[in-house]
Structure formats: C-alpha cells, structure tokens
Design a protein around this motif. Structure first.
Motif, short mmCIF file in Angstrom:
data_model
loop_
_atom_site.label_atom_id
_atom_site.label_comp_id
_atom_site.label_asym_id
_atom_site.label_seq_id
_atom_site.Cartn_x
_atom_site.Cartn_y
_atom_site.Cartn_z
N ASP B 74 13.58 31.83 22.93
CA ASP B 74 12.18 32.16 23.15
C ASP B 74 11.22 31.30 22.33
O ASP B 74 10.19 31.77 21.87
CB ASP B 74 11.94 33.65 22.84
CG ASP B 74 10.61 34.13 23.45
OD1 ASP B 74 10.14 33.46 24.38
OD2 ASP B 74 10.07 35.12 22.98
N PRO B 76 10.16 27.59 23.07
CA PRO B 76 10.28 26.28 23.73
C PRO B 76 9.74 25.13 22.88
O PRO B 76 10.34 24.05 22.87
CB PRO B 76 9.45 26.43 25.00
CG PRO B 76 9.02 27.83 25.09
CD PRO B 76 9.40 28.55 23.85
N HIS B 77 8.63 25.37 22.17
CA HIS B 77 8.07 24.24 21.43
C HIS B 77 8.99 23.84 20.27
O HIS B 77 9.02 22.68 19.88
CB HIS B 77 6.67 24.54 20.95
CG HIS B 77 6.59 25.58 19.88
ND1 HIS B 77 6.50 26.91 20.17
CD2 HIS B 77 6.60 25.47 18.54
CE1 HIS B 77 6.45 27.59 19.03
NE2 HIS B 77 6.51 26.74 18.02
N ALA B 80 11.75 21.57 21.61
CA ALA B 80 11.26 20.20 21.74
C ALA B 80 11.20 19.52 20.37
O ALA B 80 11.54 18.35 20.22
CB ALA B 80 9.87 20.20 22.39
N ARG B 86 12.84 17.92 28.47
CA ARG B 86 13.32 18.20 29.82
C ARG B 86 12.31 17.76 30.87
O ARG B 86 11.12 17.57 30.59
CB ARG B 86 13.58 19.68 29.99
CG ARG B 86 12.32 20.52 29.93
CD ARG B 86 12.58 21.94 30.36
NE ARG B 86 12.94 22.00 31.76
CZ ARG B 86 13.31 23.12 32.37
NH1 ARG B 86 13.41 24.24 31.70
NH2 ARG B 86 13.60 23.11 33.66
N PHE B 88 11.35 18.85 35.11
CA PHE B 88 11.46 20.04 35.94
C PHE B 88 11.87 19.68 37.36
O PHE B 88 11.52 18.61 37.87
CB PHE B 88 10.12 20.79 35.97
CG PHE B 88 9.76 21.41 34.65
CD1 PHE B 88 10.11 22.71 34.36
CD2 PHE B 88 9.08 20.67 33.69
CE1 PHE B 88 9.78 23.28 33.14
CE2 PHE B 88 8.75 21.24 32.47
CZ PHE B 88 9.10 22.55 32.20
N GLY B 106 2.78 14.01 25.36
CA GLY B 106 4.17 14.07 24.93
C GLY B 106 4.37 13.70 23.47
O GLY B 106 5.34 14.11 22.84
N HIS B 108 2.53 14.73 21.13
CA HIS B 108 1.96 15.81 20.32
C HIS B 108 2.92 16.27 19.21
O HIS B 108 2.54 16.39 18.05
CB HIS B 108 1.63 17.00 21.23
CG HIS B 108 0.97 18.14 20.54
ND1 HIS B 108 -0.39 18.27 20.44
CD2 HIS B 108 1.47 19.21 19.87
CE1 HIS B 108 -0.70 19.35 19.76
NE2 HIS B 108 0.42 19.94 19.40
N VAL B 109 4.16 16.50 19.61
CA VAL B 109 5.10 17.13 18.69
C VAL B 109 5.52 16.19 17.55
O VAL B 109 6.01 16.63 16.52
CB VAL B 109 6.31 17.67 19.49
CG1 VAL B 109 7.19 16.54 19.97
CG2 VAL B 109 7.10 18.67 18.68
N THR B 172 8.59 12.54 23.37
CA THR B 172 8.88 13.51 22.31
C THR B 172 10.06 13.06 21.44
O THR B 172 10.49 13.81 20.59
CB THR B 172 9.19 14.90 22.89
OG1 THR B 172 10.43 14.82 23.61
CG2 THR B 172 8.11 15.38 23.83
#
Lengths: 353, 257
Positions: B74, B76-77, B80, B86, B88, B106, B108-109, B172
C-alpha cells in the motif's frame, strides 16, 4: 529581433506600471468608493490566485476556501484590536495569520485526501461552514470572537509612523487611506503572482499537474500524492490567511457574516470563469466579478429611468439577475473560461468534438 | 544464470476480490540482469501480481522481498523510490502535458526541490531543474522519440505513447522495470523495434519483468518465464522448457477431449 522584443516587453511593462500607479488616482476622482472597489478587486485576485493553487494546479475542488480567509481575518482582529487589548504590528500578525491558515488547510486536507471531485467538494463546503459557525458562537463561555456582533476598532496597517488608514500628503500629493491600501495590495498581488508562476513551472508544480491528470500513474512513478496534495492545500490556505489579515485591517471590522458560503463560491467562480490554472485568466476573472456587480449597482437605476421613466425593478435583485445571466452566458460560450491557458482550450475543444 | 543475485522474491503472494481468488500463493524469484517473462491466459492474475508488487493493491497473504528488504504494501511511491518502475497495460500518461514534461515528472522521485526552492529559484534549484530537463531529453532520445518532445502526450501515436511510458519509467532510475503488455496492439515491425529497445535497457543494467501475450516475443526475449493460470503459478523455467510443458499447453489451448 530579440532586442526589439526586449524593447517591446520593456515598454509594455512600463505601460502596465504606469496604469497601475495612475489607477487609484483616476478612480479617486469618481469618489473614494471606487478606490475601495478597486482594492477589493485586487484582494479577490489575491484570493483567487491562492485558490488557483488548489483548484487550478492540483485539481482539488475546494468549496470552503473562505474559511482560511476567515482564519486570517480573525487572527488580525484578535491580535490588533481593543477586544483583547493586544496590538501587535503587521509584520508579526501577517505571518501568524498565514501559519494558522496553513495549519487549518492541513487539518482540512489530511482527512480528505482520499476523496476526489464531488465528495471532496462536499467535505470542504462543510469545513467552510464549520469555521463560520465557530466564529459565530465562540463568545461563550469565554468570549473569544464576540459572536455575531463581530470585532470592531481593528488596527489599520501601520508601518512606523505611516498609517494606512489616514489621508496624508506625499510629495505634495494628497493620498487617501484606500489609495495607500491599494499600493500595499498591488505589492502583495505581485508577490502571489510571482509565487504562482514559479510554482507552476517547478518540480512541485509538475507533480500537481501529474496528480490532476492521472493520480494512479503519479503514484506509480513515485510521487507521494498525500504530501503533495497537502502541500497544495496548505499553500492555498496560507494565501487566504494573508488576504484575510489585510481585509480585517482595511475594514476595521470583521464579523462571521463576511465569510459565508457564497463568498467561497464567488472566489471559485473567479477561478473557473477566468480560466482555471491560467494566471492572467484568474486575475481577469477576479477583477470582472468584483467590479461588474458594483458597476451594475450604479448603472441599473439610471438605465431604468432612461428606458421606462421610472424604477420598475428593485436594483439589488436586478443587479444579481444580470450578473447571473452573464455568468451563464460566459460558461455556455467560453467553457474553458474567458482567458484560458492554450492547453486547456485545446483540451476542451477536443472533448466537445 | 543461477549464480546471479536475487533482486525480487515473491513469497506466497495471495490476493482475492470477494470470492475470486486472483492470486494463490505465488512464489517466484527474479535475478539481477534478467529479462523475466510472466505469461498466462487472460484473467490469470498477471496484472494483479504487478499491482500487488508496485503497491497499488495490498496482498491478502505473503509479501515481497526487494533487494533483500521487504516491500511495504500500500505504498506505491515507496516502491518507486526503492527502484521499481512500471508501465500500464492501458497506457496511463499525463495526456495534457508534453512528452518532455511527462519524463520530467518521472524525475520527481530522484530530485528534491520543494516550495521554497521553486519560489526563490536559487542556484541549486535552477541547476536541478536544468539537470531534470537534460536527463528527460536524453531519455526521449534513448527511446527514439526526441522529435516529439514538445507534443502533448495524448497526441502521440500509439507506439510512441508506449515508448514515452517506458522513458517516464526509466526516469525514476529503476532497478526493476515492469512492462505490462508493451507489445499489445503493435504490428510486427513495431514489436521488433520494441524487442531491440528492451534488450538495450537490459544491457544498460536494468532488470526487466515483462508481462506479455505475444508468446513469440516472450520466448525470444526472456531468460526465464513464469506461467500463471487461475491465479496459481504452474511453472517457472527457461523458455525452452516452458514451451513444451504439458501444463502450459493445457492452460493455453485446453485438454484434448
């Protein structure tokens, strides 16, 4: 080529600056009431740009934005009036108001982050009403807000010996209180415009846009959607808080009546009517929706007299009728707003096809 | 092959929706540097497995070890951030943003600028912003759509959208790239170009998990293949073995009457 462009944009800027400086004096010739209307137009533009961060950038529908304005206004009212006998200077109160509104924004944001669209709108609407009702009833057992009577004799903005509420002579020119506030508001508005522009084209701004476009994809590439959305709420709210503080100082009086649902809706209407997410559009929306009803107030009675020789309809209701009709027409024929961003215009054009 | 260290380990992952058991005790291991195929008939649970792994679903049983540490469900971030990216099955791009902006999101992280950086636009933020744009351009070039950089994502052709989604995922800096049916709806030439792209990504050091219907593509590309049927793993082995396994043939074609 670029030199020519620079010259042109330089001239444009100078022209805008000249108009902005001359405007309150021109309006003042028609009476100080017009300067006050002008001030409210800028104050609402400030508010609309704050809300634009939440609604336009992050795509979160907020119907209770006025609550943060109320928090800011009451912060100023309580910390600079005889009500508690506290008289803090403006540079202390404005940040306090902004922080308190920011906290209120996060408080609203935290439990609502899983909601979207209509559900979020309903919760924010409830929040706005809760804040207003609190202000209305926090006069017993301890009198904090003075209930429905509101708080009076609020201090104006004072910088050193310079009082914003009084008329004074600067460089041989008579400058009235509202005209002074006008320049303060223009400065604040320029600040919020800068913040909006810079946020839009930043890492955070892109994250907001990504969430608006597709929240699941945004999560999957590693955006902490909860934090980023909270940030939008908190930022929007803190601008509401600053605007509220200035409002309290300018009016010298606040009461819960000023923070009703219709105010939230009006600010949202400014954002949507002007062009959601598009900064010049939002400013246009705010100025039009503030000035138009006032202009109609002055136009409705003479127009009826000229047409029918007597006043047939109550000016107040007729004014709102025309105003409502104008809103419907704009949304029918310019669904993306009066001055939308180029992308948004394309978006809607495609949906219509 | 077995000498390679393990990157991802699924341990008895189970997921059900009401009475439907979408995944039953699925355990598999993906090794560093592999191209790992996950196949199975429609509704076998492949995408559900993806969603559990990337944190979009919370598994009802079991869990994942990634790079030696458990993956939080639970979140997702965080997946990543740990290095799982991933795409879709039904492409999910940010349609009203340009191709370049999609890839920039992309980043961002892996970047840090916050509100104050954005408003003050100090030296560090400007440098970071320039680096984000530069890397995004490189990635568009890498997947071969650099000339579409300024077009809105939704206006790209289907094949280019698939490529853009891969570029965004690569932004990412993933250790594991999960592709959900990347060849769906592509013609022969496009599929071949995709195969070259995927092999290139692996060569550059990213492990790949591939869900695919195109059996020829999977068999030609993957080092190992796992087959799901009715939510259960029926085999995990090299393509040559999987191809001739009677259970796989049964799952795909059915038993002879």
């Amino acid at each position: 080529m670029s030199k020519w462009l620079n010259l042109r944009s330089g001239l444009g800027l100078a022209l805008v600056a000249a108009v902005l400086i001359a405007l309150p004096f021109v309006a003042g010739m028609g009476g100080q009431a017009w300067v006050r209307i002008l001030n409210f137009a800028i104050l609402y533009a400030f508010l609309a740009l704050g809300l634009n961060i939440v609604v336009g950038f992050a795509g979160l529908l907020d119907l209770g934005y006025i609550a943060f304005y109320a928090v800011g206004a009451y912060t100023w009212a309580l910390l600079a009036s005889p009500h508690f006998g506290i008289h803090l200077p403006f540079w202390a109160i404005l940040p306090i108001g902004a922080v308190l509104a920011c906290v209120a924004g996060a408080t609203l944001g935290a439990p609502t982050l899983k909601l979207r669209g209509d559900y979020l709108a309903i919760v924010t609407l409830g929040f706005g009403e809760i804040v207003r009702i609190f202000m209305n009833n926090l006069n017993a057992p301890i009198n904090i807000t003075n209930g429905a009577q509101g708080i009076t004799m609020i201090d104006p903005v004072v910088v050193g010996q310079f009082k914003f509420s009084a008329t004074s002579t600067i460089f041989g020119m008579t400058v009235t209180g509202p005209q002074k506030y006008y320049f303060l508001l223009v400065l604040l508005a320029l600040f919020v415009i800068l913040v909006n522009f810079r946020l839009q084209h930043s890492r955070i701004g892109r994250a907001w846009q990504a969430i608006r476009e597709d929240e699941i994809a945004a999560k999957a590439i590693g955006i902490n959607t909860r934090n980023v959305k909270l940030l939008a709420f908190a930022m929007g709210a803190s601008f509401g808080g600053i605007a509220g503080g200035i409002f309290a100082a300018m009016q010298g009086f606040v009461s819960p009546e000023s923070f009703s649902l219709i105010e939230s809706i009006m600010i949202l209407a400014m954002v949507v009517l002007g062009g959601m997410g598009h900064i010049p559009g939002v400013i246009l929306g705010a100025v039009l929706l503030t000035v138009l009803p006032e202009a109609l107030r002055y136009a409705v009675v003479p127009a009826q007299k000229a047409l029918f020789g007597e006043v047939l309809a109550d000016p107040e209701s007729l004014r709102m009728l025309i105003f409502g009709l104008a809103l419907i027409l704009v949304m029918r024929f310019r669904p993306a707003g009066l001055w939308p961003s180029p992308e948004r215009r394309r978006e809607l054009a495609e949906k219509a096809r | 092959m077995n000498a390679l260290p393990v990157l991802l380990e699924a341990q008895g992952v189970a997921k059900h929706f009401g009475g439907v058991k979408a995944l039953r005790d699925v355990s598999l291991t993906i090794r560093k540097g592999e191209i790992y195929g996950l196949i199975g008939p429609n509704g076998a649970g492949k995408t559900t497995f993806f969603n559990c792994m990337t944190g979009l679903y919370v598994p009802d049983g079991g869990g994942f070890l990634f790079d030696g540490l458990p993956l939080k469900a639970d979140a997702p971030h965080q997946a990543a951030e740990r290095g799982i990216a991933r795409t879709f099955q039904n492409i999910r791009l940010f349609g009203n943003m340009s191709a370049l902006e999609n890839v920039m999101v992309g980043r961002h992280v892996r970047t840090h600028a916050g509100v104050f950086g954005a408003v003050l636009r100090d030296r560090r933020t400007r440098d970071e912003e320039a680096a984000i744009a530069r890397r995004a351009e490189e990635l568009l070039h890498y997947v071969g759509i650099e000339d579409r950089a300024d077009d809105l994502a939704k206006n790209l052709s289907y094949g280019d959208q698939r490529r853009l989604e891969i570029a965004r995922a690569l932004a990412t800096e993933p250790k594991l790239l999960c592709l959900d049916e990347p060849a769906a709806g592509m013609n022969g030439t496009e599929t071949e170009e995709l195969r070259v792209l995927i092999e290139g990504i692996r060569k550059d050091g990213t492990t790949i998990l591939l869900i695919e219907h195109d059996v020829k593509l999977v068999m030609g590309l993957c080092d190992r293949v796992a087959v799901l049927d009715y939510g259960a793993l029926i085999i995990e082995d090299v393509p040559a073995v999987v191809q001739h396994d009677p259970r796989v043939i049964e799952a795909y074609i059915g038993v002879a009457a």
